[in-house]
Enzyme design. Structure first.
Site, PDB file in Angstrom:
ATOM      1  N   THR A  39       0.942  -1.154  -0.353  1.00 25.02           N
ATOM      2  CA  THR A  39      -0.296   0.264   0.207  1.00 25.02           C
ATOM      3  C   THR A  39       0.562   1.208   0.001  1.00 25.02           C
ATOM      4  O   THR A  39       0.214   2.096  -0.796  1.00 25.02           O
ATOM      5  CB  THR A  39      -1.246  -0.260   1.224  1.00 25.02           C
ATOM      6  OG1 THR A  39      -0.082  -0.286   1.863  1.00 25.02           O
ATOM      7  CG2 THR A  39      -2.361  -1.658   1.093  1.00 25.02           C
ATOM      8  N   GLY A 127      17.184 -11.694   3.581  1.00 32.24           N
ATOM      9  CA  GLY A 127      16.657 -11.714   3.335  1.00 32.24           C
ATOM     10  C   GLY A 127      15.497 -12.758   3.637  1.00 32.24           C
ATOM     11  O   GLY A 127      14.451 -13.529   3.228  1.00 32.24           O
ATOM     12  N   ALA A 128      15.002 -12.423   4.816  1.00 34.49           N
ATOM     13  CA  ALA A 128      13.641 -12.536   5.714  1.00 34.49           C
ATOM     14  C   ALA A 128      12.749 -11.780   5.500  1.00 34.49           C
ATOM     15  O   ALA A 128      11.666 -11.759   6.110  1.00 34.49           O
ATOM     16  CB  ALA A 128      14.105 -12.766   6.978  1.00 34.49           C
ATOM     17  N   GLY A 129      13.049 -10.564   4.565  1.00 39.28           N
ATOM     18  CA  GLY A 129      11.862  -9.609   4.820  1.00 39.28           C
ATOM     19  C   GLY A 129      11.494  -8.629   5.880  1.00 39.28           C
ATOM     20  O   GLY A 129      10.486  -8.510   6.105  1.00 39.28           O
ATOM     21  N   LEU A 130      12.519  -8.736   6.601  1.00 40.76           N
ATOM     22  CA  LEU A 130      12.361  -8.269   7.801  1.00 40.76           C
ATOM     23  C   LEU A 130      13.392  -6.360   7.832  1.00 40.76           C
ATOM     24  O   LEU A 130      13.967  -6.212   8.730  1.00 40.76           O
ATOM     25  CB  LEU A 130      13.790  -8.643   8.996  1.00 40.76           C
ATOM     26  CG  LEU A 130      12.682  -9.913   9.369  1.00 40.76           C
ATOM     27  CD1 LEU A 130      13.343 -10.452  10.483  1.00 40.76           C
ATOM     28  CD2 LEU A 130      11.247  -9.447  10.105  1.00 40.76           C
ATOM     29  N   SER A 131      14.200  -6.363   5.942  1.00 38.97           N
ATOM     30  CA  SER A 131      14.184  -5.240   5.776  1.00 38.97           C
ATOM     31  C   SER A 131      15.606  -4.826   6.824  1.00 38.97           C
ATOM     32  O   SER A 131      16.287  -3.537   7.810  1.00 38.97           O
ATOM     33  CB  SER A 131      13.030  -3.901   6.381  1.00 38.97           C
ATOM     34  OG  SER A 131      12.248  -4.098   5.408  1.00 38.97           O
ATOM     35  N   SER A 132      16.433  -5.557   6.122  1.00 38.30           N
ATOM     36  CA  SER A 132      18.163  -5.418   6.441  1.00 38.30           C
ATOM     37  C   SER A 132      18.536  -4.196   6.228  1.00 38.30           C
ATOM     38  O   SER A 132      19.617  -3.699   6.349  1.00 38.30           O
ATOM     39  CB  SER A 132      19.522  -6.665   6.541  1.00 38.30           C
ATOM     40  OG  SER A 132      18.341  -7.250   5.204  1.00 38.30           O
ATOM     41  N   ASP A 177       9.870   0.723   5.016  1.00 39.92           N
ATOM     42  CA  ASP A 177      11.016  -0.541   5.573  1.00 39.92           C
ATOM     43  C   ASP A 177      11.543   1.104   6.317  1.00 39.92           C
ATOM     44  O   ASP A 177      11.778   1.273   7.214  1.00 39.92           O
ATOM     45  CB  ASP A 177      11.846  -0.648   4.175  1.00 39.92           C
ATOM     46  CG  ASP A 177      11.038  -1.577   3.819  1.00 39.92           C
ATOM     47  OD1 ASP A 177       9.712  -1.735   4.271  1.00 39.92           O
ATOM     48  OD2 ASP A 177      11.503  -2.314   2.714  1.00 39.92           O
ATOM     49  N   TYR A 226       8.632  -7.607  -7.661  1.00 40.04           N
ATOM     50  CA  TYR A 226       8.433  -6.579  -6.717  1.00 40.04           C
ATOM     51  C   TYR A 226       7.764  -5.028  -7.784  1.00 40.04           C
ATOM     52  O   TYR A 226       6.755  -4.931  -8.182  1.00 40.04           O
ATOM     53  CB  TYR A 226       8.954  -5.546  -6.237  1.00 40.04           C
ATOM     54  CG  TYR A 226       8.491  -4.808  -4.989  1.00 40.04           C
ATOM     55  CD1 TYR A 226       8.104  -5.185  -3.886  1.00 40.04           C
ATOM     56  CD2 TYR A 226       8.585  -3.169  -5.328  1.00 40.04           C
ATOM     57  CE1 TYR A 226       7.726  -3.917  -3.008  1.00 40.04           C
ATOM     58  CE2 TYR A 226       8.305  -2.153  -5.014  1.00 40.04           C
ATOM     59  CZ  TYR A 226       8.136  -2.476  -3.677  1.00 40.04           C
ATOM     60  OH  TYR A 226       7.696  -1.585  -2.474  1.00 40.04           O
TER      61      TYR A 226
END
Ligand code: GLA
Length: 390
Positions: A39, A127-132, A177, A226
């Site tokens: 969004t 690569g976990a989708g935790l916005s490193s 993020d 994406y």
């Protein structure tokens, strides 16, 4: 201090490599996305939180225009000068930092009075989708702005990181993020409105916690999936701008009822993509009202709906994430579960009763392992303070 062992290791490595302690150290956390998927670039709403894992950036000035950047985990070093900053095709990890440096100086880092030597180290799983990557950008922008005495507010800093993603890392992301990493607050969710870039915090209370479950499915946002989703949303917004008798610039301006009435003018796939952020915006607003009433089950149900929308319409889920969510649904102590972030792999975010955390993790691990042979990583997440100096 959160993650003090990471800080200690970084400062020791910095001192060993550069012969003195860093002048400045800044910290920025990763984030979880709780409700409101894809969004942000549609100028919509999101619930997210900064997490208790993050990245530190340590830096000192150099006397000339030379710059040196070391990745503190595998001790690789990139060398450049303030006038040779450009997107790298080798050691691409440096792009998050050099891109941020570039845009802190409005695309003209050669105008910086001197160079710097820096090192970063963090504990956000990659690569976990935790916005490193956003965490790295945000601790970089904080540290470098202080080093050069440049004053920027949090939103401006978040936008610098986003520009680094667009131009140096090649991911056309929204602002979620970076903003979550900047505006996070201990024990609270961040409710963002990406039309006006306003960020409120909403307390969660001690009765609930988040559990992140990292699948082992690949998560890469720079490989085109994406970007194609973003493009479909923009195409759909143009269509609605043409058929609705009101101003439409983004899907934020389109309601679900309008989608139902006017979707037939869109290609099938574009229509499917568009309904996801439209529905997500409605869910975030409903979720805010439910949270105010303390209705965790209601909020959790919206998280499950969000995942269904990803699975069926936006098609940014995958088998592994679906398995995690389907398993979670059968566990009474899980209020809600959905994929978190870009999708196509990465992690699921579960809203849970923290007293049942072990049972939940065991159940999910068992079912996932039976299907895929390997184990997902389940961790309880504490919503935490946003980026700050150490
Ligand atoms: C990634 C992007 C964000 C946002 C999410 C999906 O994390 O970096 O800007 O679009 O996906 O909500």
């Amino acid at each position: 201090m959160q993650n003090k062992e990471v800080y200690d290791e970084l400062v020791a490595k910095f001192e060993k490599m550069y012969g003195a302690k860093p002048e400045i150290v800044a910290y920025a956390p990763g984030r979880i996305e709780v409700l409101g998927n894809h969004t942000d670039y549609n100028e919509g709403y999101v619930f997210s939180a900064a997490i208790d894992k993050g990245t530190f950036f340590a830096v000192s000035a150099t006397a000339d225009d030379t710059c040196e950047l070391t990745a503190g985990d595998f001790m690789e070093t990139a060398k450049f000068t303030t006038s040779t900053v450009k997107p790298a095709t080798e050691m691409t990890w440096q792009n998050y930092v050099t891109g941020t440096f570039n845009w802190l100086f409005d695309g003209n880092p050669a105008s910086a009075k001197h160079g710097w030597k820096g090192m970063f180290l963090g504990n956000i799983p990659l690569g976990a989708g935790l916005s490193s990557s956003a965490a790295l950008e945000m601790c970089t922008v904080l540290a470098l702005s202080k080093l050069y005495g440049i004053e920027k507010d949090k939103t401006a800093m978040a936008k610098i990181g986003q520009k680094a993603e667009h131009t140096f890392a090649g991911c056309p992301c929204g602002l979620l993020d970076q903003a979550s990493s900047m505006y996070g607050k201990e024990g609270a969710l961040v409710k963002s409105d990406f039309r006006y870039n306003t960020f409120e915090t909403v307390e969660m209370g001690p009765k609930v916690a988040f559990m992140m479950v990292k699948s082992n499915a690949k998560h890469a946002l720079v490989d085109g999936a994406y970007a194609s989703r973003r493009q479909a949303c923009e195409d759909a917004a143009k269509h609605f701008a043409g058929v609705l008798r009101k101003k439409v610039t983004h899907l934020r301006d389109v309601t679900m009822a309008e989608w139902v009435l006017y979707r037939s003018g869109l290609a099938e796939t574009t229509a499917k993509r568009a309904v996801h952020p439209i529905g997500e915006d409605e869910r975030v607003l409903q979720g805010a009202a439910l949270l105010e009433k303390g209705d965790l089950a209601g909020f959790g149900a919206l998280m499950y709906d969000s995942h269904e929308s990803s699975r069926n319409w936006f098609e940014n889920s995958c088998e592994e994430l679906d398995t995690i969510v389907d398993t979670a649904k059968a566990i009474p102590e899980v209020y809600g579960a959905r994929l978190s972030g870009g999708g196509f792999g990465g992690s699921c975010c579960l809203l849970v009763d923290p007293s049942a955390a072990d049972k939940i993790a065991a159940q999910i691990t068992k079912e996932y392992k039976a299907k895929y042979g390997d184990e997902p990583v389940c961790s309880l997440i504490k919503p935490s303070e946003g980026a700050h100096f150490v």
